[in-house]
Design an enzyme around this catalytic site. Structure first.
Site, PDB file in Angstrom:
ATOM      1  N   LYS A  26      -4.816   4.757  -7.013  1.00 34.29           N
ATOM      2  CA  LYS A  26      -4.852   5.289  -5.934  1.00 34.29           C
ATOM      3  C   LYS A  26      -5.369   6.984  -5.824  1.00 34.29           C
ATOM      4  O   LYS A  26      -5.311   7.785  -6.486  1.00 34.29           O
ATOM      5  CB  LYS A  26      -4.395   4.936  -4.452  1.00 34.29           C
ATOM      6  CG  LYS A  26      -4.613   5.247  -3.223  1.00 34.29           C
ATOM      7  CD  LYS A  26      -5.065   3.725  -3.015  1.00 34.29           C
ATOM      8  CE  LYS A  26      -5.339   4.007  -1.538  1.00 34.29           C
ATOM      9  NZ  LYS A  26      -4.501   4.480  -0.613  1.00 34.29           N
ATOM     10  N   HIS A  85       0.669  -1.585  -0.140  1.00 35.94           N
ATOM     11  CA  HIS A  85       0.254   0.223   0.095  1.00 35.94           C
ATOM     12  C   HIS A  85       1.016   0.963   0.106  1.00 35.94           C
ATOM     13  O   HIS A  85       1.082   1.606   0.593  1.00 35.94           O
ATOM     14  CB  HIS A  85      -0.769  -0.432   1.677  1.00 35.94           C
ATOM     15  CG  HIS A  85      -1.705   0.948   1.309  1.00 35.94           C
ATOM     16  ND1 HIS A  85      -1.189   2.380   1.933  1.00 35.94           N
ATOM     17  CD2 HIS A  85      -3.155   1.001   0.944  1.00 35.94           C
ATOM     18  CE1 HIS A  85      -2.511   3.500   1.563  1.00 35.94           C
ATOM     19  NE2 HIS A  85      -3.177   2.762   0.797  1.00 35.94           N
ATOM     20  N   ASP A  86       0.712   1.998  -1.006  1.00 40.69           N
ATOM     21  CA  ASP A  86       1.536   3.848  -0.848  1.00 40.69           C
ATOM     22  C   ASP A  86       3.072   3.258  -0.886  1.00 40.69           C
ATOM     23  O   ASP A  86       3.297   4.691  -0.469  1.00 40.69           O
ATOM     24  CB  ASP A  86       0.908   4.329  -0.336  1.00 40.69           C
ATOM     25  CG  ASP A  86      -1.056   4.910  -0.475  1.00 40.69           C
ATOM     26  OD1 ASP A  86      -1.680   4.032  -1.770  1.00 40.69           O
ATOM     27  OD2 ASP A  86      -1.785   5.469  -0.113  1.00 40.69           O
TER      28      ASP A  86
END
Length: 291
Positions: free
Chosen positions: A124, A36-37
Site C-alpha cells: 500500500k 485494509h491496513d
C-alpha cells in the site's frame, strides 16, 4: 505530525447507520473482500485490549471465514516499512515517516487476521488501495465488480478506496462494524458520506445472516428479556442480581449459551453477574473458537 493516541469509543450500532441511496445486493460471485491496513503499526495507536478493535477484528475474521467458504477472493493491504522520501512523498508532510526500520515488526498484519496462502497481500502506497497496486487489474481478471471493505482507518484509506471503487464502476460495500476510526464522530461521518455518495453501508450480520456468532447487542437484549425490563437501560457494571436476576434464570441462560456452542457454566456466570463481565466471557469463548 504522526497519528495521536486514539481514545476508545463504542462501535456504531444499527440504529446509528445512515440510509443508503443504493439498493445493491452483495453477490458472492461478484465480490472481493478487502481487509485494509490491519497492521500492528496502525492498531498500536488504540488503547491496549480496546473493545472497539477486538470487535472489529472479530467481525473481520468472520467475514474472512465466510469469504473462504464462498470462494470470494480476499485481498489485504499493508504499508511497507522504511519508505524512501520519494516513495512516501506528501504523506510525510501529513503523517510523518510512517513505519520506520526500528519498528519493522509493526508492518505485519495482526496475528488474528494473518493472511492465508490463497489470499493476496498488496503493498500500500497511498490512501486508496487502487493507487499503485494491482487491485483493479486483479478484480478484472477475477471478473468481480463488488468490493467489501473493512479495516482502518475508516475516514482515510477505507473511504477513499470506496470512492475510487465507485468511480471505476465497482460497487463498494462498507462494513460499519468491521471498521475503526479516530473517533465515533469521524466513524459516523464516514458512514454518512459513503452511504450518500459512493457506496452501500452494511453490517457483518447483514452480510452473514446465517452465522451463529453472538453480539453484545444480542446479550443486552437477552438480559433485558430475562429481567423483563425490555424498555429499561442496564448499567453494564451493575450486579444483575440487584435487577432481580435469580439462580434459575442464570441456569436458563447458561443452557441457552450451550445452544450457541458457548460453554460458560452457572458458576462462571454467577461469580460476577454483570453485563460487561458476561460479554467478556462470551467474547473470549468466541475468540478462542476462531484460533
Amino acid at each position: 505530525m504522526t497519528i495521536r493516541q486514539i481514545t476508545d469509543y463504542p462501535m456504531p450500532e444499527a440504529t446509528q447507520l445512515p440510509q443508503n441511496k443504493t439498493t445493491w445486493v452483495p453477490d458472492s460471485s461478484r465480490a472481493v473482500l478487502l481487509i485494509h491496513d490491519m497492521q500492528k503499526y496502525f492498531l498500536n495507536f488504540y488503547q491496549p485490549d480496546s473493545p472497539l478493535i477486538q470487535s472489529m477484528i472479530q467481525n473481520l475474521h468472520r467475514l474472512r471465514s465466510w469469504a473462504a467458504q464462498q470462494q470470494i477472493p480476499v485481498v489485504y493491504t499493508a504499508q511497507p516499512h522504511q519508505q524512501s522520501p520519494q516513495e512516501r512523498a506528501l504523506l510525510t508532510d501529513v503523517w510523518g515517516p510512517g513505519i520506520t526500520t526500528a519498528a519493522a515488526e509493526e508492518q505485519h498484519i495482526v496475528a488474528a487476521l494473518t493472511p492465508l496462502p490463497q489470499d493476496t497481500v498488496l503493498t500500500k502506497w497511498r490512501y486508496s488501495a487502487f493507487q499503485r497496486t494491482e487491485l483493479h487489474t486483479l478484480m478484472q481478471q477475477w471478473q468481480r465488480d463488488q468490493l467489501i471493505i473493512g479495516g482502518v482507518y475508516a475516514h482515510i484509506g477505507c473511504m477513499i478506496t470506496a470512492a475510487e471503487a465507485f468511480m471505476q464502476d465497482i460497487q463498494p460495500f462498507f462494513v460499519a462494524d468491521a471498521l475503526a476510526d479516530f473517533s465515533l464522530q469521524q466513524h459516523l461521518y464516514t458512514l454518512e458520506y459513503v452511504a450518500g455518495c459512493c457506496g452501500q453501508v452494511t453490517t457483518t450480520a447483514t452480510l452473514l445472516p446465517e452465522t451463529d456468532v453472538l453480539t453484545r447487542a444480542w446479550l443486552t437484549h437477552r438480559i433485558q428479556t430475562l429481567l423483563e425490563t425490555a424498555s429499561e437501560p442496564i448499567d453494564p457494571e451493575e450486579n444483575l442480581i440487584l435487577y432481580g436476576l435469580d439462580s434459575l434464570r442464570i441456569m436458563q441462560f447458561a443452557s441457552e449459551l450451550k445452544q450457541h456452542n458457548i460453554h460458560i457454566g452457572f458458576e462462571a456466570l454467577g461469580q460476577q453477574p454483570t453485563l460487561n463481565n458476561w460479554w467478556r466471557l462470551i467474547e473470549a469463548e468466541q475468540t478462542a473458537a476462531m484460533v
